[in-house]
Design a protein around this motif. Structure first.
Motif, PDB file in Angstrom:
ATOM      1  N   ALA A 128      66.972  43.184  46.821  1.00  0.00           N
ATOM      2  CA  ALA A 128      67.388  44.510  47.279  1.00  0.00           C
ATOM      3  C   ALA A 128      68.226  45.253  46.256  1.00  0.00           C
ATOM      4  O   ALA A 128      68.521  46.438  46.460  1.00  0.00           O
ATOM      5  N   PHE A 129      68.594  44.590  45.165  1.00  0.00           N
ATOM      6  CA  PHE A 129      69.551  45.204  44.252  1.00  0.00           C
ATOM      7  C   PHE A 129      68.942  46.341  43.450  1.00  0.00           C
ATOM      8  O   PHE A 129      69.683  47.170  42.907  1.00  0.00           O
ATOM      9  N   ASN A 130      67.617  46.396  43.330  1.00  0.00           N
ATOM     10  CA  ASN A 130      67.035  47.525  42.605  1.00  0.00           C
ATOM     11  C   ASN A 130      67.210  48.831  43.362  1.00  0.00           C
ATOM     12  O   ASN A 130      67.105  49.911  42.778  1.00  0.00           O
ATOM     13  N   GLU A 131      67.484  48.738  44.678  1.00  0.00           N
ATOM     14  CA  GLU A 131      67.734  49.954  45.451  1.00  0.00           C
ATOM     15  C   GLU A 131      69.122  50.526  45.191  1.00  0.00           C
ATOM     16  O   GLU A 131      69.366  51.692  45.501  1.00  0.00           O
ATOM     17  N   LEU A 167      64.005  42.007  30.608  1.00  0.00           N
ATOM     18  CA  LEU A 167      65.306  41.389  30.871  1.00  0.00           C
ATOM     19  C   LEU A 167      65.221  40.425  32.049  1.00  0.00           C
ATOM     20  O   LEU A 167      65.915  39.400  32.076  1.00  0.00           O
ATOM     21  N   MET A 168      64.364  40.720  33.000  1.00  0.00           N
ATOM     22  CA  MET A 168      64.201  39.840  34.155  1.00  0.00           C
ATOM     23  C   MET A 168      63.608  38.493  33.739  1.00  0.00           C
ATOM     24  O   MET A 168      63.914  37.454  34.347  1.00  0.00           O
ATOM     25  N   ALA A 169      62.761  38.493  32.711  1.00  0.00           N
ATOM     26  CA  ALA A 169      62.147  37.250  32.236  1.00  0.00           C
ATOM     27  C   ALA A 169      63.032  36.501  31.248  1.00  0.00           C
ATOM     28  O   ALA A 169      62.735  35.344  30.912  1.00  0.00           O
ATOM     29  N   LEU A 170      64.108  37.125  30.780  1.00  0.00           N
ATOM     30  CA  LEU A 170      64.965  36.496  29.762  1.00  0.00           C
ATOM     31  C   LEU A 170      65.578  35.172  30.205  1.00  0.00           C
ATOM     32  O   LEU A 170      65.665  34.235  29.392  1.00  0.00           O
ATOM     33  N   LEU A 223      73.052  33.595  33.974  1.00  0.00           N
ATOM     34  CA  LEU A 223      71.625  33.786  34.227  1.00  0.00           C
ATOM     35  C   LEU A 223      71.394  34.637  35.474  1.00  0.00           C
ATOM     36  O   LEU A 223      70.547  35.543  35.480  1.00  0.00           O
ATOM     37  N   VAL A 224      72.155  34.339  36.521  1.00  0.00           N
ATOM     38  CA  VAL A 224      72.018  35.126  37.753  1.00  0.00           C
ATOM     39  C   VAL A 224      72.458  36.567  37.520  1.00  0.00           C
ATOM     40  O   VAL A 224      71.834  37.520  38.013  1.00  0.00           O
ATOM     41  N   ALA A 225      73.535  36.763  36.738  1.00  0.00           N
ATOM     42  CA  ALA A 225      74.013  38.121  36.451  1.00  0.00           C
ATOM     43  C   ALA A 225      72.981  38.912  35.656  1.00  0.00           C
ATOM     44  O   ALA A 225      72.832  40.128  35.854  1.00  0.00           O
ATOM     45  N   ILE A 226      72.261  38.259  34.770  1.00  0.00           N
ATOM     46  CA  ILE A 226      71.214  38.945  34.011  1.00  0.00           C
ATOM     47  C   ILE A 226      70.133  39.460  34.951  1.00  0.00           C
ATOM     48  O   ILE A 226      69.651  40.597  34.810  1.00  0.00           O
ATOM     49  N   MET A 227      69.743  38.649  35.920  1.00  0.00           N
ATOM     50  CA  MET A 227      68.709  39.086  36.850  1.00  0.00           C
ATOM     51  C   MET A 227      69.191  40.238  37.728  1.00  0.00           C
ATOM     52  O   MET A 227      68.433  41.176  38.010  1.00  0.00           O
ATOM     53  N   PHE A 228      70.450  40.198  38.162  1.00  0.00           N
ATOM     54  CA  PHE A 228      70.980  41.314  38.948  1.00  0.00           C
ATOM     55  C   PHE A 228      71.044  42.589  38.115  1.00  0.00           C
ATOM     56  O   PHE A 228      70.743  43.685  38.609  1.00  0.00           O
ATOM     57  N   THR A 229      71.433  42.455  36.839  1.00  0.00           N
ATOM     58  CA  THR A 229      71.462  43.627  35.960  1.00  0.00           C
ATOM     59  C   THR A 229      70.067  44.195  35.758  1.00  0.00           C
ATOM     60  O   THR A 229      69.867  45.418  35.757  1.00  0.00           O
ATOM     61  N   LEU A 233      68.745  48.027  36.620  1.00  0.00           N
ATOM     62  CA  LEU A 233      68.061  48.898  35.657  1.00  0.00           C
ATOM     63  C   LEU A 233      66.665  49.267  36.145  1.00  0.00           C
ATOM     64  O   LEU A 233      66.191  50.383  35.891  1.00  0.00           O
ATOM     65  N   LEU A 234      66.028  48.365  36.830  1.00  0.00           N
ATOM     66  CA  LEU A 234      64.706  48.657  37.387  1.00  0.00           C
ATOM     67  C   LEU A 234      64.783  49.790  38.402  1.00  0.00           C
ATOM     68  O   LEU A 234      63.919  50.685  38.425  1.00  0.00           O
ATOM     69  N   GLY A 235      65.823  49.775  39.220  1.00  0.00           N
ATOM     70  CA  GLY A 235      65.993  50.866  40.179  1.00  0.00           C
ATOM     71  C   GLY A 235      66.344  52.180  39.522  1.00  0.00           C
ATOM     72  O   GLY A 235      65.838  53.238  39.906  1.00  0.00           O
ATOM     73  N   VAL A 236      67.199  52.140  38.491  1.00  0.00           N
ATOM     74  CA  VAL A 236      67.581  53.369  37.786  1.00  0.00           C
ATOM     75  C   VAL A 236      66.380  53.974  37.071  1.00  0.00           C
ATOM     76  O   VAL A 236      66.154  55.184  37.096  1.00  0.00           O
ATOM     77  N   GLY A 237      65.576  53.122  36.421  1.00  0.00           N
ATOM     78  CA  GLY A 237      64.428  53.636  35.685  1.00  0.00           C
ATOM     79  C   GLY A 237      63.353  54.236  36.569  1.00  0.00           C
ATOM     80  O   GLY A 237      62.630  55.148  36.153  1.00  0.00           O
ATOM     81  N   SER A 238      63.253  53.771  37.802  1.00  0.00           N
ATOM     82  CA  SER A 238      62.207  54.287  38.700  1.00  0.00           C
ATOM     83  C   SER A 238      62.609  55.577  39.407  1.00  0.00           C
ATOM     84  O   SER A 238      61.777  56.162  40.105  1.00  0.00           O
ATOM     85  N   VAL A 239      63.850  56.040  39.217  1.00  0.00           N
ATOM     86  CA  VAL A 239      64.311  57.250  39.917  1.00  0.00           C
ATOM     87  C   VAL A 239      63.462  58.473  39.579  1.00  0.00           C
ATOM     88  O   VAL A 239      62.971  59.166  40.480  1.00  0.00           O
ATOM     89  N   PRO A 240      63.251  58.818  38.303  1.00  0.00           N
ATOM     90  CA  PRO A 240      62.538  60.075  38.028  1.00  0.00           C
ATOM     91  C   PRO A 240      61.028  59.987  38.153  1.00  0.00           C
ATOM     92  O   PRO A 240      60.360  61.026  38.127  1.00  0.00           O
ATOM     93  N   ILE A 241      60.457  58.806  38.290  1.00  0.00           N
ATOM     94  CA  ILE A 241      59.012  58.663  38.164  1.00  0.00           C
ATOM     95  C   ILE A 241      58.280  59.393  39.285  1.00  0.00           C
ATOM     96  O   ILE A 241      57.455  60.285  39.042  1.00  0.00           O
ATOM     97  N   GLN A 242      58.548  59.045  40.529  1.00  0.00           N
ATOM     98  CA  GLN A 242      57.787  59.647  41.624  1.00  0.00           C
ATOM     99  C   GLN A 242      58.185  61.092  41.913  1.00  0.00           C
ATOM    100  O   GLN A 242      57.309  61.959  41.993  1.00  0.00           O
ATOM    101  N   PRO A 243      59.482  61.426  42.059  1.00  0.00           N
ATOM    102  CA  PRO A 243      59.810  62.825  42.403  1.00  0.00           C
ATOM    103  C   PRO A 243      59.368  63.824  41.341  1.00  0.00           C
ATOM    104  O   PRO A 243      58.776  64.857  41.658  1.00  0.00           O
ATOM    105  N   PHE A 244      59.660  63.553  40.067  1.00  0.00           N
ATOM    106  CA  PHE A 244      59.282  64.482  39.012  1.00  0.00           C
ATOM    107  C   PHE A 244      57.770  64.553  38.843  1.00  0.00           C
ATOM    108  O   PHE A 244      57.222  65.612  38.537  1.00  0.00           O
ATOM    109  N   GLY A 245      57.095  63.435  39.024  1.00  0.00           N
ATOM    110  CA  GLY A 245      55.641  63.460  38.904  1.00  0.00           C
ATOM    111  C   GLY A 245      54.996  64.295  39.986  1.00  0.00           C
ATOM    112  O   GLY A 245      54.078  65.085  39.723  1.00  0.00           O
ATOM    113  N   ILE A 246      55.467  64.162  41.228  1.00  0.00           N
ATOM    114  CA  ILE A 246      54.902  64.931  42.333  1.00  0.00           C
ATOM    115  C   ILE A 246      55.170  66.427  42.144  1.00  0.00           C
ATOM    116  O   ILE A 246      54.278  67.262  42.332  1.00  0.00           O
TER     117      ILE A 246
END
Length: 739
Positions: A128-131, A167-170, A223-229, A233-246
């Motif tokens: 849920a952390f990407n939200e 980063l998630m695979a790191l 290791l756990v902190a890297i995955m949470f980070t 970042l995954l949630g931040v990066g997905s912010v402009p994709i759908q609204p700006f595209g539509i």
């Protein structure tokens, strides 16, 4: 300007003067200018090409459509990046890839738990952390609007999503190789002999101090902190994709084509989570350390409960796909030409709109200041400070609307159900029906998500074909939620009983202790942290290790397809019998397909409510607040559903655990669950959220019917109603819900 600057300009002026002489007796008009431009396109020596450009520069706005199109084809063909159809294609691929990488973690949640020793509550929080990053920034998207270079910002967000995937695979690359047998050394081939019953003098002393050092715990937390980070970042990066595209598609697509393009976009987007589960099913069938296999190989199969698949490989593949899909966005312009024929269409639309505005201003002139004030709330010239000041007022005004509030609450319930199901359904299938993680993901990808797509399409078709008004939309939502609830009832009774695990659950209510068989295990010295399950097929009793069964010998039976490992001379078995490696097979694994069919059918029925409930929101708020109301809706869904629901479901699953693995004094991953309790609590949570949505839709229907009665009473009290009330019948409903 001097006429002697160039021969080209002199020729241009001469031809224009000839045109005026031919048009003697008439006023110089656009026709004469058009004639001169046509003359310039003819063969006039070496000057026509340059003159054509000059003419286009000075009089291009006055050309006829056919002449303009001919010169465009002659001069330069428009770039593919100026084509809105190509943008729709690119954005469909990008959103599909973005949702694939977002949903991939959910497909491998149980594998990540086993690999890093996480509880279901922690893994639910991770999912849920990407939200968190998404919710923190999504509100400001409505403020920025078209102020920014939207394609480039979409590309930057997609690159950030790809980096988050890497980063998630790191953690896989910076952690030690996976050790499924804790008693075996790292640098030796791993086998089953290490967990046999051995005299205490032959067992090496445990090295708890080295394995539980501060460095080890700090590395685990890192290791756990890297995955949470990475999830943030995954949630931040997905912010402009759908609204700006539509918004970009809606701005530059032909008005008639825009709904079609958005439908294609949403259809392609909805395939993303399904592909994520399909990718998870493929990757989890590979061993986690496929890039650093031990010399002697491994003695595990994907059916072994200790098996960990290559969860990290899916993130690398998804990140690569997102990066490729993001590349074209850096070449799209900030603005592109509208599609052809938009002027003719917009003239008709503007004529209708202007008539409507004139009539509305004549009917209720006192409402215009309020409308202008409302439109100021979403004006494009607001500063950030003004936007922040205005937003709470619009939020409170929107939330005070009972229909909007109830619809959002019903969607919160359905989204909470969907979030919990999407996150932990693979793990539930693994534990409840003893299927592999790969097979569970394939089932979900093939059944659940296609049925959800069908449900949304059917709901949209019903609203469109039947021209449903607000009351009938609420009836459709109520029927969909009720049917979904009824089809969920059999799920409580479709499951497998808990295995009989020696020393764990043979005494109900007793604390799980390993020293419950002192007689048969007396000569053995079994490590408490070892896990190598074996099963006695006759009694269907499972032991944590061969040592806990008192076995002293190992036998490998070779077969054409696969070899089977047996442990003999087991003192805890009658007559020193034999046990086989691996957990006991489930007696009801065949129920997994009927279970998934019911889950998919209930998901389709729940998704039927998507379009009519969305239409209730669009037609239930003021026109000037509609844009921000939709943004508020999605914000509330994230805050109240997609963020807390995985954590709630994970916490409920943790309460059903029978045997926890302890790592340096802390509770790590759960090895055994009470199947009946797990089924009742997991399906019970789903049932609770479905009931909540049903209650909300029932209240919506009651309120709408009450409003209809009040309007009917007003019409009876005023036999000569205002003009706008003449559309109170089916025509009004048709107009309200026509997009």
């Amino acid at each position: 300007m001097s006429v002697t600057e160039s021969p080209i300009q002199r020729g241009f002026i001469k031809i224009v003067s000839i045109d005026h002489q031919k048009a003697k007796g008439r006023k110089p008009d656009r026709l004469s200018e058009h004639k001169s431009s046509l003359l310039l396109t003819g063969p006039v020596g070496e000057e026509p090409q340059m003159t054509d450009k000059d003419t286009k520069a000075t009089m291009g706005t006055e050309d006829t459509p056919g002449d303009s199109a001919s010169r465009e084809s002659q001069d330069s063909k428009p770039s593919v990046f100026h084509n809105i159809k190509f943008f729709v294609l690119c954005h469909s691929l990008l959103q599909l890839a973005q949702l694939m990488i977002s949903g991939y973690l959910k497909s491998s949640i149980s594998t990540v738990e086993k690999r890093f020793g996480l509880s279901s509550q922690t893994s639910g929080l991770l999912a849920a952390f990407n939200e968190v990053g998404n919710t923190a920034l999504i509100v400001f998207v409505s403020y920025f609007g078209s102020r920014v270079h939207r394609p480039r910002l979409i590309g930057c967000g997609a690159i950030l999503v790809a980096l988050a995937g890497l980063l998630m695979a790191l953690p896989h690359f910076i952690s030690e190789p996976y050790r499924y047998d804790s008693a075996s050394p790292v640098d030796m081939p791993r086998d089953f002999k290490a967990s046999l019953c051995q005299p205490e003098s032959l067992v090496p002393a445990p090295s708890n101090g080295s394995s539980c050092s501060g460095y080890t715990e700090a590395k685990h937390l890192a290791l756990v902190a890297i995955m949470f980070t990475a999830q943030t970042l995954l949630g931040v990066g997905s912010v402009p994709i759908q609204p700006f595209g539509i918004s970009y598609i809606d701005d530059f697509a032909h008005s008639n084509n825009s709904p079609l393009y958005l439908g294609i976009l949403f259809a392609a987007t909805m395939m993303g989570p399904g592909l994520a589960y399909g990718l998870g099913g493929l990757m989890l069938s590979l061993y986690v350390d496929i890039n650093r296999m031990p010399e002697g190989g491994i003695n595990l199969t994907s059916k072994d409960p200790r098996w960990v698949g290559a969860w990290w490989l899916g993130f690398l593949i998804s990140a690569g796909v997102v990066a490729l899909a993001a590349t074209p966005y850096f070449f799209f312009p900030r603005e592109m030409p509208k599609e052809k024929h938009e002027l003719l269409f917009r003239r008709r639309v503007f004529a209708v709109v202007s008539q409507g505005e004139d009539s509305s201003s004549e009917q209720s002139p006192e409402e215009s200041p309020k409308k202008q004030d409302g439109l100021a709330h979403i004006a494009s010239d607001l500063t950030v400070i003004q936007f922040i000041k205005v937003f709470p007022g619009v939020l409170l005004r929107t939330l005070r609307h009972p229909i909007f509030l109830l619809v959002v609450l019903s969607q919160v319930c359905l989204s909470s159900m969907a979030a919990g199901m999407a996150t932990f359904l693979p793990k539930f299938l693994e534990r409840q029906f003893s299927v592999t993680a790969s097979y569970a993901n394939v089932l979900i990808g093939c059944f659940s998500f296609p049925s959800a797509i069908v449900g949304i399409i059917v709901g949209g078709i019903l609203v469109k074909r039947l021209h449903l008004g607000p009351v009938h939309c609420s009836v459709l939502c109520l029927l969909g939620a009720l049917s979904c609830l009824l089809f969920s009832l059999p799920l409580f009774f479709m499951g497998c009983p808990t295995h009989h695990i020696a020393g764990i659950n043979h005494q109900p209510g007793a604390q799980p202790e390993l020293e419950l068989f002192p007689g048969c295990m007396e000569p053995c010295s079994c490590p408490t942290d070892d896990f190598n399950p074996v099963c006695h097929t006759g009694t269907r009793v499972e032991f944590l290790t061969p040592c806990h069964a008192g076995c002293t010998r190992q036998v490998v039976q070779e077969a054409p397809n696969k070899s089977q490992v047996l442990y003999t001379n087991c003192s805890c078995m009658v007559g020193h019998g034999t046990v086989s490696a691996g957990s006991c097979d489930s007696a009801c694994s065949h129920l997994v397909l009927p279970f998934m069919l019911l889950v998919s059918l209930s998901a389709a029925l729940a998704c039927i409510t998507h379009t009519p409930s969305f239409m209730l929101i669009l037609r239930g708020v003021k026109k000037e607040d509609k844009t921000l109301a939709v943004g508020i809706q999605f914000m509330l869904l994230r805050v109240l559903a997609w963020m807390p629901s995985p954590v709630i479901h994970g916490s409920a699953i943790d309460t059903t655990c029978l045997h926890w693995v302890r790592s340096c004094g802390r509770r790590a991953v759960c090895r055994y669950y009470d199947h009946d309790l797990l089924r009742n609590r997991f399906i019970g949570l789903q049932f609770f959220f479905k009931t909540g949505s049903l209650v909300c839709f029932a209240l919506i229907l009651a309120i709408l019917r009450q409003q209809d009665k009040e309007e009917g009473a007003k019409v009876v009290a005023h036999p000569d109603p205002p003009q706008q009330l003449f559309l109170s019948g089916p025509e009004k409903k048709l107009e309200e819900f026509r997009v």
